[in-house]
Design a protein around this motif. Sequence first.
Motif, PDB file in Angstrom:
ATOM      1  N   LYS A  30     -12.850 -74.544 -16.811  1.00  0.00           N
ATOM      2  CA  LYS A  30     -11.770 -74.433 -17.266  1.00  0.00           C
ATOM      3  C   LYS A  30     -11.710 -73.703 -18.048  1.00  0.00           C
ATOM      4  O   LYS A  30     -12.539 -74.270 -18.907  1.00  0.00           O
ATOM      5  CB  LYS A  30     -10.919 -75.389 -17.003  1.00  0.00           C
ATOM      6  N   THR A  31     -11.022 -72.353 -18.175  1.00  0.00           N
ATOM      7  CA  THR A  31     -11.182 -71.877 -19.934  1.00  0.00           C
ATOM      8  C   THR A  31      -9.793 -71.372 -19.408  1.00  0.00           C
ATOM      9  O   THR A  31      -8.998 -71.668 -19.317  1.00  0.00           O
ATOM     10  CB  THR A  31     -11.617 -70.780 -19.309  1.00  0.00           C
ATOM     11  N   ALA A  32      -9.298 -71.063 -21.303  1.00  0.00           N
ATOM     12  CA  ALA A  32      -7.368 -70.501 -21.564  1.00  0.00           C
ATOM     13  C   ALA A  32      -7.742 -69.956 -22.526  1.00  0.00           C
ATOM     14  O   ALA A  32      -8.621 -69.422 -23.307  1.00  0.00           O
ATOM     15  CB  ALA A  32      -7.478 -72.269 -21.975  1.00  0.00           C
ATOM     16  N   ASN A  90      -7.748 -66.187 -15.302  1.00  0.00           N
ATOM     17  CA  ASN A  90      -6.620 -66.815 -16.887  1.00  0.00           C
ATOM     18  C   ASN A  90      -5.365 -65.462 -17.601  1.00  0.00           C
ATOM     19  O   ASN A  90      -5.051 -65.429 -18.495  1.00  0.00           O
ATOM     20  CB  ASN A  90      -6.882 -67.718 -18.390  1.00  0.00           C
ATOM     21  N   ALA A  91      -7.053 -64.221 -17.401  1.00  0.00           N
ATOM     22  CA  ALA A  91      -6.693 -63.353 -18.411  1.00  0.00           C
ATOM     23  C   ALA A  91      -5.846 -62.733 -17.706  1.00  0.00           C
ATOM     24  O   ALA A  91      -4.569 -62.206 -18.818  1.00  0.00           O
ATOM     25  CB  ALA A  91      -8.224 -62.231 -17.995  1.00  0.00           C
ATOM     26  N   VAL A  92      -5.865 -62.785 -16.301  1.00  0.00           N
ATOM     27  CA  VAL A  92      -4.708 -61.695 -15.699  1.00  0.00           C
ATOM     28  C   VAL A  92      -3.356 -62.481 -16.340  1.00  0.00           C
ATOM     29  O   VAL A  92      -2.540 -61.454 -16.602  1.00  0.00           O
ATOM     30  CB  VAL A  92      -4.617 -61.948 -14.364  1.00  0.00           C
ATOM     31  N   GLU A  93      -3.295 -63.912 -15.901  1.00  0.00           N
ATOM     32  CA  GLU A  93      -1.755 -64.554 -16.227  1.00  0.00           C
ATOM     33  C   GLU A  93      -1.510 -64.181 -17.822  1.00  0.00           C
ATOM     34  O   GLU A  93      -0.448 -64.473 -18.354  1.00  0.00           O
ATOM     35  CB  GLU A  93      -2.383 -65.966 -16.194  1.00  0.00           C
ATOM     36  N   ALA A 114     -13.982 -68.730  -5.729  1.00  0.00           N
ATOM     37  CA  ALA A 114     -12.651 -67.609  -6.737  1.00  0.00           C
ATOM     38  C   ALA A 114     -12.574 -67.025  -6.091  1.00  0.00           C
ATOM     39  O   ALA A 114     -11.064 -66.143  -6.517  1.00  0.00           O
ATOM     40  CB  ALA A 114     -14.828 -67.172  -6.790  1.00  0.00           C
ATOM     41  N   ARG A 115     -12.589 -66.875  -4.767  1.00  0.00           N
ATOM     42  CA  ARG A 115     -11.377 -65.859  -3.377  1.00  0.00           C
ATOM     43  C   ARG A 115      -9.861 -66.603  -3.997  1.00  0.00           C
ATOM     44  O   ARG A 115      -9.147 -66.341  -4.321  1.00  0.00           O
ATOM     45  CB  ARG A 115     -11.799 -66.685  -2.481  1.00  0.00           C
ATOM     46  N   LYS A 116      -9.982 -68.198  -4.220  1.00  0.00           N
ATOM     47  CA  LYS A 116      -8.453 -68.697  -4.539  1.00  0.00           C
ATOM     48  C   LYS A 116      -7.939 -67.913  -5.400  1.00  0.00           C
ATOM     49  O   LYS A 116      -7.052 -67.378  -5.909  1.00  0.00           O
ATOM     50  CB  LYS A 116      -8.155 -69.884  -4.065  1.00  0.00           C
ATOM     51  N   ASN A 117      -9.070 -67.804  -6.593  1.00  0.00           N
ATOM     52  CA  ASN A 117      -8.757 -67.662  -7.926  1.00  0.00           C
ATOM     53  C   ASN A 117      -7.981 -66.375  -8.328  1.00  0.00           C
ATOM     54  O   ASN A 117      -7.207 -65.962  -9.053  1.00  0.00           O
ATOM     55  CB  ASN A 117      -9.511 -67.720  -9.135  1.00  0.00           C
TER      56      ASN A 117
END
Length: 318
Positions: A208-210, A238-241, A265-268
């Motif tokens: 997890k990162t933020a 996270n970057a996209v969001e 990864a595919r889901k993210n």
Amino acid sequence: MVAARRKEMRAKFVIVSGSASQKLAMATAQRLGAEIGQCSVTRFPDTEVNVQLNEPVRERRVFIVQSSCPPVDQHIMEVLAIADACRRAAASSITWIAPYFGYARSDKRRGGRTPIMGRLVADFAERAGIDHLIALDLHSQQVEGFFHIPVENLSAVPAIADALKSHLEPESVIVSPDTGRVKMASAYASRMGCPVAVLHKERLNGRKTAVSRIVGEVRARPCVIIDDMISTGGTINNAVEALIRVGAAGNFIVAASHGVFTPEARKNLNHPAIRKIIVTDSIPVSSDDWPQVKIVSLAPILAGAIRRSIGGESMTDP
Ligand code: R5P
């Protein structure tokens, strides 16, 4: 004529690979007009690695093309076994071409009572007889310092930037997803004539990162998020969001040298705002059922590196 050239090439050097990078090794050999060396890598019933070189390597330069991608430890062990076999069979030199070098993120201690795995892999590699490393976009430059042997850290940025050009929209911004990738983002930006924005990423744990802050102008602009690798896809998600929250234009391109792509990864990455994902073939990826993914082959870069290495030429001069 072709047969004579192949024979001459074979006498000078041989390209072998383990189970991780066979397709790339073959494409690289083909570009050099060479054939892939006869090396079988299997497993004993108890899963120990079983390597057999099926042709002589005595006084020949060996190039082992193998990424230490998942399953990482298994692929590293294959490289060590191949190198050991080559050393004991009197190869004149042993170069490990690691299109992707696993454990590079373990380049410092994360805290008390933790290892530095990148350093350990370097020690093992040298111990096995590897006397030269050619890598691509190593996670951090300090990994070079783990080795006592020559290390060439080549970059896929020019090749990926070329592939990006046809997808680029006017006013695009190159986004570094964390401060560690600013240099790489600048390399893309200067090739593509775009400005750079930087996200401040905090790692909460291994998965997890933020994003806490964004430096640079991204409002209403199309963004190209670059990275050295995509593992779980959490950083990119996270970057996209974060970019959407501050009003960036909603269609993103993602470009990374290494598509590690763990199962989640595919889901993210399956975010409706991501329209293209460009990675190299440093790690085998099937894009057949993943239309957003475009793969840039490293074969021309690796073939060029082998050619220069054999010819005693500089890797960095144009
Ligand atoms: C981190 O410093 C790296 O440059 C990548 O951003 C990171 O390793 C990507 O991992 P994930 O896809 O799991 O977020």
